[in-house]
Design an enzyme around this catalytic site. Structure first.
Site, short mmCIF file in Angstrom:
data_model
loop_
_atom_site.label_atom_id
_atom_site.label_comp_id
_atom_site.label_asym_id
_atom_site.label_seq_id
_atom_site.Cartn_x
_atom_site.Cartn_y
_atom_site.Cartn_z
N ASP A 128 0.66 -2.58 -10.03
CA ASP A 128 0.55 -3.86 -10.84
C ASP A 128 0.87 -3.83 -12.44
OD1 ASP A 128 -0.45 -4.50 -8.26
OD2 ASP A 128 -2.58 -4.64 -8.87
N GLY B 41 -4.27 -11.88 -5.98
CA GLY B 41 -3.09 -10.93 -5.44
C GLY B 41 -1.81 -10.95 -6.18
N SER C 232 -11.85 -16.83 -23.64
CA SER C 232 -10.67 -17.27 -22.67
C SER C 232 -10.49 -18.80 -22.48
CB SER C 232 -10.62 -16.51 -21.33
OG SER C 232 -10.10 -17.17 -20.26
N HIS D 276 0.68 -1.36 0.08
CA HIS D 276 -0.18 0.06 0.07
C HIS D 276 0.93 1.20 0.09
CE1 HIS D 276 -3.87 -2.09 0.76
NE2 HIS D 276 -3.12 -3.12 0.99
N SER E 152 -1.77 -10.20 -9.58
CA SER E 152 -2.04 -9.19 -10.50
C SER E 152 -2.59 -9.95 -11.71
CB SER E 152 -0.90 -8.22 -10.87
OG SER E 152 -0.61 -7.41 -9.62
N SER E 153 -3.52 -10.73 -11.75
CA SER E 153 -4.17 -11.31 -12.92
C SER E 153 -4.73 -10.28 -13.81
CB SER E 153 -5.06 -12.38 -12.77
OG SER E 153 -5.76 -11.95 -11.80
N SER E 154 -5.37 -9.37 -13.18
CA SER E 154 -6.08 -8.22 -13.86
C SER E 154 -5.21 -7.35 -14.52
CB SER E 154 -7.06 -7.27 -12.83
OG SER E 154 -7.50 -8.01 -11.88
N ASP F 287 2.17 2.38 -3.09
CA ASP F 287 1.89 2.97 -4.20
C ASP F 287 1.31 4.15 -4.40
OD1 ASP F 287 -0.27 1.45 -4.28
OD2 ASP F 287 0.05 0.54 -6.32
C1 GLA Z 1 -3.24 -3.96 -5.13
C2 GLA Z 1 -3.23 -2.78 -5.93
C3 GLA Z 1 -1.77 -2.09 -6.09
C4 GLA Z 1 -1.32 -1.87 -4.48
C5 GLA Z 1 -1.43 -3.02 -3.89
C6 GLA Z 1 -1.26 -2.88 -2.32
O1 GLA Z 1 -2.39 -5.04 -5.43
O2 GLA Z 1 -3.79 -3.10 -7.03
O3 GLA Z 1 -2.01 -0.78 -6.64
O4 GLA Z 1 -1.97 -0.76 -3.90
O5 GLA Z 1 -2.67 -3.71 -3.73
O6 GLA Z 1 0.29 -2.50 -2.35
#
Ligand code: GLA
Length: 390
Positions: A176, A128, A71, A38, A130-132, A40
């Site tokens: 991400d 968590g 997909s 958190h 970052s698949s998106s 960023d």
């Molecule tokens: C998610 C958000 C990021 C970042 C993290 C926490 O992955 O997409 O931008 O804020 O949480 O570090």
């Protein structure tokens, strides 16, 4: 499945769905943060690492201004017209693709060329990693391949973030998308979220990065993430009474904060303290990671976890159980949360030769505690987005 087998499988599925072979291939990886939860959106630092799990898109350009997307991982796809992009309710995952097309147009790129596209991802969804963002960035790369324009990777990351913020409606920071676009093979990346610069940080030999997925439900669109952002912003606003020049928590040193912590509501003070301390831990990790001092790593990771649990309060029972399992496992050097928290993946550094024993132990202890079978696997830093080389 190796890259060649993956490609063969995608070609067969593409032909079946679209009646011809794909011509273009893009890819974008997921990421894990080794430090910097958190930070960023507080304009701070993150130690991020791309992982060797990624999203591929196979595509064939179309000449009718439409995009059809399907997909291999998720049922239901969709088709949309580039002249009139609207969100889809029946297949919400396609909104990442739609959103990127929309954001590119918003940036003034009007000559997008549509395509038939098939997605395949090895990044577990919603965990968590970052698949998106990987889908967004792979989409942006694909539009570059079909169209006649070029973006540098940082611009691409910013547009993908805009897609997520303003089209999908998740108020995420830049971490991400930046990681997926800019990651480097074989090293971590120290990212400065204010000026969007980064530089590679080598990971000492003997340190293996292991993902420990709690497989507990989490949802970033939930209210908690936005609430944390708002609390940090409130902290900045209140601290500006003492330090008028600050723009973000990034600008506040720990002594400056400690001098006026009392003036903040308790919860806001806790959130701010975590971010300010976590930011410093990222810089500390940049010093330690190349040398691999086990004691220092273990302390830094432990402090990050304690802050996430007690100050930022992004923990969950499944995460506590996972910490216990990771810290008692053979070969563990350091362990902490990853991503946004509230469930999802966690991350450990594990010594050479211990990964299998570590994974077995973590799975057994965690499952006995929670009844959930976790997913535990080692990852290595992979190259940022581009074309599929296989
Ligand atoms: C998610 C958000 C990021 C970042 C993290 C926490 O992955 O997409 O931008 O804020 O949480 O570090």
């Amino acid at each position: 499945m190796n890259d060649q087998a993956r490609k063969t499988k995608m070609i067969a599925a593409f032909e079946e769905r679209f009646g011809a072979a794909p011509e273009l291939w893009s890819r974008a990886p997921g990421r894990v943060d080794l430090m910097g939860s958190h930070t960023d959106y507080n304009m701070g630092f993150v130690m991020t690492m791309t992982v060797d799990r990624d999203t591929w898109i196979a595509a064939r350009p179309r000449d009718d201004g439409k995009v059809a997307i399907a997909s291999l991982n998720v049922a239901g796809g969709g088709e949309f017209d580039l002249a009139h992009i609207t969100p889809a309710e029946d297949a919400p995952w396609t909104n990442y693709v739609r959103g990127v097309a929309w954001a590119l147009q918003q940036a003034g790129i009007q000559n997008l060329v549509g395509f038939d596209g098939l997605v395949h991802s090895t990044i577990p969804f919603g965990s968590g990693l970052s698949s998106s963002a990987a889908l967004e960035i792979a989409t942006a790369v694909m539009f570059q391949l079909t169209g006649d324009f070029e973006l540098d990777p940082v611009e691409m990351a910013l547009l993908a973030q805009k897609a997520e913020n303003d089209f999908v409606g998740v108020n995420c920071g830049i971490l991400d998308q930046y990681s997926s676009a800019m990651g480097q093979a074989a090293s971590a990346l120290l990212l400065d979220c204010r000026d969007l610069s980064s530089h590679p940080v080598p990971i000492a030999s003997g340190l293996n990065v292991v993902i420990c997925d709690t497989r507990a439900q989490r949802n970033l669109a939930g209210s908690e993430y936005g609430e944390r952002r708002t609390q940090c912003e409130e902290g900045v606003r209140l601290l500006q009474a003492f330090y008028p020049d600050i723009r973000a928590l990034r600008d506040v040193s720990l002594p400056q904060f400690a001098a006026h912590e009392q003036a903040l509501p308790e919860v806001v003070a806790k959130r701010c303290r975590f971010v300010i301390e976590e930011n410093q831990r990222v810089l500390d990790l940049a010093e330690i990671l190349p040398y691999g001092d086990a004691t220092a790593l273990s302390e830094l990771f432990a402090a990050s976890w304690a802050g996430a649990r007690d100050l930022y309060e992004i923990s969950a029972p499944a995460m506590e159980a996972m910490m216990k399992a990771m810290l008692s496992a053979p070969g563990v050097i350091a362990a902490r949360q990853a991503g946004a928290g509230f469930g999802g993946c966690m991350v450990a550094l594990v010594g050479d030769g211990a990964i299998d024993d570590f994974a077995r132990h973590v799975a057994a202890v965690y499952q006995a505690d929670t009844g959930i079978h976790p997913s535990v696997y080692a990852v290595v830093a992979a190259a940022g987005a581009g074309v599929v080389e296989a």
